[in-house]
Design a protein around this motif. Structure first.
Motif, PDB file in Angstrom:
ATOM      1  N   ARG A  79       0.858  -1.197  -0.124  1.00  0.00           N
ATOM      2  CA  ARG A  79       0.060   0.011   0.132  1.00  0.00           C
ATOM      3  C   ARG A  79       1.013   1.155  -0.082  1.00  0.00           C
ATOM      4  O   ARG A  79       1.738   1.283   0.866  1.00  0.00           O
ATOM      5  N   ASN A  96       4.124   1.112   2.202  1.00  0.00           N
ATOM      6  CA  ASN A  96       4.104   0.123   3.315  1.00  0.00           C
ATOM      7  C   ASN A  96       3.834  -1.110   2.551  1.00  0.00           C
ATOM      8  O   ASN A  96       2.782  -1.690   2.253  1.00  0.00           O
ATOM      9  N   THR A  99       3.972  -4.918   5.492  1.00  0.00           N
ATOM     10  CA  THR A  99       2.797  -5.525   6.338  1.00  0.00           C
ATOM     11  C   THR A  99       1.600  -4.597   6.428  1.00  0.00           C
ATOM     12  O   THR A  99       1.305  -4.109   7.379  1.00  0.00           O
ATOM     13  N   PRO A 100       1.092  -4.306   5.184  1.00  0.00           N
ATOM     14  CA  PRO A 100       0.092  -3.211   5.105  1.00  0.00           C
ATOM     15  C   PRO A 100      -1.215  -3.704   5.772  1.00  0.00           C
ATOM     16  O   PRO A 100      -1.572  -4.918   5.524  1.00  0.00           O
ATOM     17  N   THR A 101      -2.082  -2.807   6.394  1.00  0.00           N
ATOM     18  CA  THR A 101      -3.233  -3.362   7.019  1.00  0.00           C
ATOM     19  C   THR A 101      -4.297  -2.153   6.372  1.00  0.00           C
ATOM     20  O   THR A 101      -3.939  -1.319   5.652  1.00  0.00           O
ATOM     21  N   VAL A 151       0.562 -12.075  14.713  1.00  0.00           N
ATOM     22  CA  VAL A 151       0.635 -11.786  15.977  1.00  0.00           C
ATOM     23  C   VAL A 151      -0.733 -11.921  16.551  1.00  0.00           C
ATOM     24  O   VAL A 151      -1.633 -11.573  16.063  1.00  0.00           O
ATOM     25  N   ASP A 156      -4.893  -7.392  13.021  1.00  0.00           N
ATOM     26  CA  ASP A 156      -3.889  -8.178  12.062  1.00  0.00           C
ATOM     27  C   ASP A 156      -4.553  -9.534  11.789  1.00  0.00           C
ATOM     28  O   ASP A 156      -4.433 -10.189  10.748  1.00  0.00           O
ATOM     29  N   LEU A 205       1.934 -11.848   8.593  1.00  0.00           N
ATOM     30  CA  LEU A 205       1.755 -10.160   8.707  1.00  0.00           C
ATOM     31  C   LEU A 205       2.588  -9.932  10.170  1.00  0.00           C
ATOM     32  O   LEU A 205       2.140  -9.733  11.268  1.00  0.00           O
ATOM     33  N   TYR A 206       3.812  -9.787   9.793  1.00  0.00           N
ATOM     34  CA  TYR A 206       4.830  -9.574  10.848  1.00  0.00           C
ATOM     35  C   TYR A 206       6.160  -8.993  10.248  1.00  0.00           C
ATOM     36  O   TYR A 206       6.626  -9.768   9.055  1.00  0.00           O
ATOM     37  N   PRO A 207       6.778  -7.896  10.498  1.00  0.00           N
ATOM     38  CA  PRO A 207       7.491  -7.205   9.680  1.00  0.00           C
ATOM     39  C   PRO A 207       8.920  -8.102   9.632  1.00  0.00           C
ATOM     40  O   PRO A 207       9.483  -8.698  10.632  1.00  0.00           O
ATOM     41  N   ARG A 275       6.008   3.248  12.293  1.00  0.00           N
ATOM     42  CA  ARG A 275       4.616   2.843  11.889  1.00  0.00           C
ATOM     43  C   ARG A 275       3.599   3.369  12.493  1.00  0.00           C
ATOM     44  O   ARG A 275       3.884   3.992  13.514  1.00  0.00           O
ATOM     45  N   GLU A 276       2.562   3.560  11.828  1.00  0.00           N
ATOM     46  CA  GLU A 276       1.136   4.251  12.324  1.00  0.00           C
ATOM     47  C   GLU A 276       1.469   5.615  13.051  1.00  0.00           C
ATOM     48  O   GLU A 276       0.921   5.968  14.101  1.00  0.00           O
ATOM     49  N   PRO A 294       7.645   4.431  20.174  1.00  0.00           N
ATOM     50  CA  PRO A 294       8.934   3.543  20.507  1.00  0.00           C
ATOM     51  C   PRO A 294      10.033   3.569  19.628  1.00  0.00           C
ATOM     52  O   PRO A 294      11.047   3.147  19.640  1.00  0.00           O
ATOM     53  N   TYR A 295       9.860   4.256  18.253  1.00  0.00           N
ATOM     54  CA  TYR A 295      11.011   4.155  17.266  1.00  0.00           C
ATOM     55  C   TYR A 295      11.906   5.242  17.177  1.00  0.00           C
ATOM     56  O   TYR A 295      11.694   6.098  16.246  1.00  0.00           O
ATOM     57  N   ARG A 298      16.812   4.390  15.484  1.00  0.00           N
ATOM     58  CA  ARG A 298      17.404   3.756  14.539  1.00  0.00           C
ATOM     59  C   ARG A 298      17.704   4.538  13.045  1.00  0.00           C
ATOM     60  O   ARG A 298      17.706   3.965  12.093  1.00  0.00           O
TER      61      ARG A 298
ATOM     62  N   LEU B  35       8.692  -1.691  26.096  1.00  0.00           N
ATOM     63  CA  LEU B  35       9.317  -1.071  25.258  1.00  0.00           C
ATOM     64  C   LEU B  35       9.433  -1.107  23.818  1.00  0.00           C
ATOM     65  O   LEU B  35       9.406  -0.454  22.798  1.00  0.00           O
ATOM     66  N   ALA B  36       9.129  -2.342  23.696  1.00  0.00           N
ATOM     67  CA  ALA B  36       8.836  -2.785  22.067  1.00  0.00           C
ATOM     68  C   ALA B  36       9.480  -2.552  21.019  1.00  0.00           C
ATOM     69  O   ALA B  36       9.998  -3.702  20.358  1.00  0.00           O
ATOM     70  N   PRO B  37      10.181  -1.656  20.632  1.00  0.00           N
ATOM     71  CA  PRO B  37      10.868  -1.406  19.341  1.00  0.00           C
ATOM     72  C   PRO B  37      12.225  -2.303  19.159  1.00  0.00           C
ATOM     73  O   PRO B  37      12.895  -2.187  20.430  1.00  0.00           O
ATOM     74  N   MET B  40      15.736  -1.292  20.395  1.00  0.00           N
ATOM     75  CA  MET B  40      15.714  -0.667  21.573  1.00  0.00           C
ATOM     76  C   MET B  40      15.646  -1.467  23.194  1.00  0.00           C
ATOM     77  O   MET B  40      16.288  -1.244  24.083  1.00  0.00           O
ATOM     78  N   GLY B  87       8.076 -14.052  16.316  1.00  0.00           N
ATOM     79  CA  GLY B  87       6.973 -13.155  16.709  1.00  0.00           C
ATOM     80  C   GLY B  87       7.083 -12.284  17.868  1.00  0.00           C
ATOM     81  O   GLY B  87       6.002 -12.043  18.392  1.00  0.00           O
ATOM     82  N   PHE B  90       5.646  -8.098  18.367  1.00  0.00           N
ATOM     83  CA  PHE B  90       4.251  -7.990  17.892  1.00  0.00           C
ATOM     84  C   PHE B  90       3.847  -6.224  17.595  1.00  0.00           C
ATOM     85  O   PHE B  90       2.899  -6.250  17.206  1.00  0.00           O
ATOM     86  N   THR B  92       5.380  -4.193  16.267  1.00  0.00           N
ATOM     87  CA  THR B  92       5.754  -3.595  14.969  1.00  0.00           C
ATOM     88  C   THR B  92       4.864  -4.000  13.935  1.00  0.00           C
ATOM     89  O   THR B  92       4.985  -4.055  12.702  1.00  0.00           O
ATOM     90  N   ALA B  93       3.834  -4.985  14.167  1.00  0.00           N
ATOM     91  CA  ALA B  93       2.909  -5.694  13.043  1.00  0.00           C
ATOM     92  C   ALA B  93       2.333  -4.551  12.039  1.00  0.00           C
ATOM     93  O   ALA B  93       2.663  -3.510  12.212  1.00  0.00           O
ATOM     94  N   GLY B  94       1.405  -4.874  11.601  1.00  0.00           N
ATOM     95  CA  GLY B  94       0.781  -4.269  10.240  1.00  0.00           C
ATOM     96  C   GLY B  94       0.488  -2.713  10.625  1.00  0.00           C
ATOM     97  O   GLY B  94       0.515  -2.433  11.737  1.00  0.00           O
ATOM     98  N   GLY B  95       0.473  -2.059   9.502  1.00  0.00           N
ATOM     99  CA  GLY B  95       0.417  -0.608   9.559  1.00  0.00           C
ATOM    100  C   GLY B  95      -0.333   0.067   8.418  1.00  0.00           C
ATOM    101  O   GLY B  95      -0.701  -0.590   7.542  1.00  0.00           O
TER     102      GLY B  95
END
Lengths: 352, 95
Positions: A79, A96, A99-101, A151, A156, A205-207, A275-276, A294-295, A298, B35-37, B40, B87, B90, B92-95
């Protein structure tokens, strides 16, 4: 439904809809084809010139990207997020690709809305039929069975459920599995599902940027699995592709200037793996917005600020879908704010 | 006594035998789900495992036994197969 929140209201909105002229819909479709072509060419250049450091890819990612690219590993879908402002020229915000939703909304929900609420109207959406056709094409590569993994997340899981439905309509057998339940059989050196069946084709569906950090990631290069999406999509889902695109195709009308440094006095700062709408900063005349998330560790890119246009005080982003290499329709999400995040609501459209 | 044993097992799932892991597999880590990312989170060495009262490695019903279900951030040895190795990111999944 997912994304509905007390602060932002109902995710699916029927109190409004967007009306596109056929010329506008055609412009979006043309831009989508063009941008996808530019993007795949850029992947080829990144690999040929080994510009992996700019994307922050590690050795494992590079190995997986190159192998999938040179094997011509197929893609199911992606997408493009586009700004479609007052000048009527679609501009790429990001791709995207992995893993596009918001797929079910674009493919089925808004189509049903159009059929029931706007009978006789048209809509820029061939997603459902294109997905079924694509699965039929892919069957030659992936075989008759595809495992579908996600996940533990409602949106998802729903997206995967819908994709399984389209695959089944194409004649494939599908098997759902949670990412965490995927097994590795050290005897067969293969991925297996919960019944011990080998996983030969896996839609996840997992990056990829998560997959290469997972604990069993070192096994990935040795696996005989067709991955959907393929590993080369790691290059396109990485925001570092934006300045590379601008460098390779400067002044292209469907691209926005992008750089690793701030651009003029109106820019959007995005994390490479964001994302998002998380960790986005917008600096423009009259606009200073920053979102948390959280990003933030990097790397970043800067993209020239694009006017999304304003309609009833809402700012829309066009999600333009690709199935395989074909433009397949659009979905529109809108926000009152300047950043389209995961609480932006989905609003249907018609083409008149 | 049985309930206590089950509680211990649930808190400390069976670990994967070293011999079953690929030679270059990283150590199991405990991930901070808040924290997730990727990049990190700081890896934390897996604590020593305790002997599980249920042998998930030799139990036909391992996949439905709570004692054998995955715990976030840990490999999960179910039957002859390593599970729980994918997995974890999680967020960071779909977007």
């Amino acid at each position: 439904m997912f994304h509905t929140a007390a602060q932002t209201g109902v995710y699916w909105g029927e109190d409004a809809y967007y009306e596109l002229s056929s010329a506008e819909a055609d412009a979006i479709e043309r831009a989508t084809r063009e941008l996808h072509s530019l993007c795949t060419a850029a992947v080829g250049r990144v690999i040929a010139d080994r510009r992996y450091a700019e994307l922050g890819l590690d050795a494992l990612s590079i190995e997986l990207v190159e192998r999938s690219w040179f094997q011509r590993a197929p893609s199911l879908y992606g997408r493009l997020d586009l700004a479609f402002g007052a000048d009527g020229v679609p501009k790429l915000l990001e791709y995207n690709a992995d893993t596009p939703t918001s797929l079910l909304e674009a493919a089925v929900v808004q189509w049903t809305w159009c059929d029931e609420c706007m009978p006789g109207s048209d809509q820029a959406s061939a997603l459902h039929d294109e997905l079924i056709a694509r699965w039929r094409e892919l069957a030659r590569t992936i075989g008759p069975i595809v495992h579908v993994a996600s996940v533990d997340d409602l949106e998802d899981e729903m997206t995967c459920g819908y994709l399984r439905d389209t695959a089944q309509q194409a004649g494939l057998e599908t098997i759902g599995i949670a990412m965490r339940s995927i097994g590795w059989d050290p005897t067969r050196r293969a991925l297996v599902d919960l019944d011990g069946r080998p996983i030969k084709s896996l839609f996840k569906l997992y990056p990829w940027e998560g997959l290469v950090l997972d604990q069993l990631a070192p096994m990935l290069p040795g696996l005989d699995v067709v991955w959907l999406e393929p590993a080369w999509k790691m290059i396109l889902s990485n925001k570092a592709i934006l300045p590379i695109l601008w460098e390779l195709f400067p002044d292209h009308p469907n691209l926005l200037p992008a750089s690793r440094e701030p651009i003029g006095d109106a820019w959007v700062k995005k994390p490479l793996f964001g994302r998002e709408g998380s960790n986005v900063t917008i600096h423009a005349p009259g606009v200073d917005v920053a979102t948390d998330g959280p990003y933030d560790d990097r790397g970043w890119v800067y993209q020239a600020y694009a006017d999304l246009g304003e309609h009833a005080r809402m700012r829309p982003v066009i999600g333009s879908w690709l199935v395989g290499d074909r433009a397949a329709g659009i979905g529109i999400r809108e926000s009152a704010g300047y950043v389209t995040n995961n609480t932006a609501r989905f609003v249907p459209h018609v083409v008149v | 006594m049985l309930a206590a044993a089950a509680a211990v097992a649930h808190a400390d799932p069976p670990t994967v035998p070293e011999s079953a892991l690929p030679p270059d597999a990283p150590p199991a880590v405990e991930l901070d789900q808040q924290l997730a990312p990727p990049g990190m989170t700081k890896p934390v060495l897996m604590p020593p495992g305790m002997t599980p009262p249920v042998d998930c490695d030799d139990d036909d019903g391992w996949d439905v036994r709570p004692e054998c279900r995955p715990v976030q951030g840990y490999y999960w040895w179910g039957g002859r197969v390593i599970r729980g190795g994918f997995g974890h990111y999680f967020w960071t999944a779909g977007g």
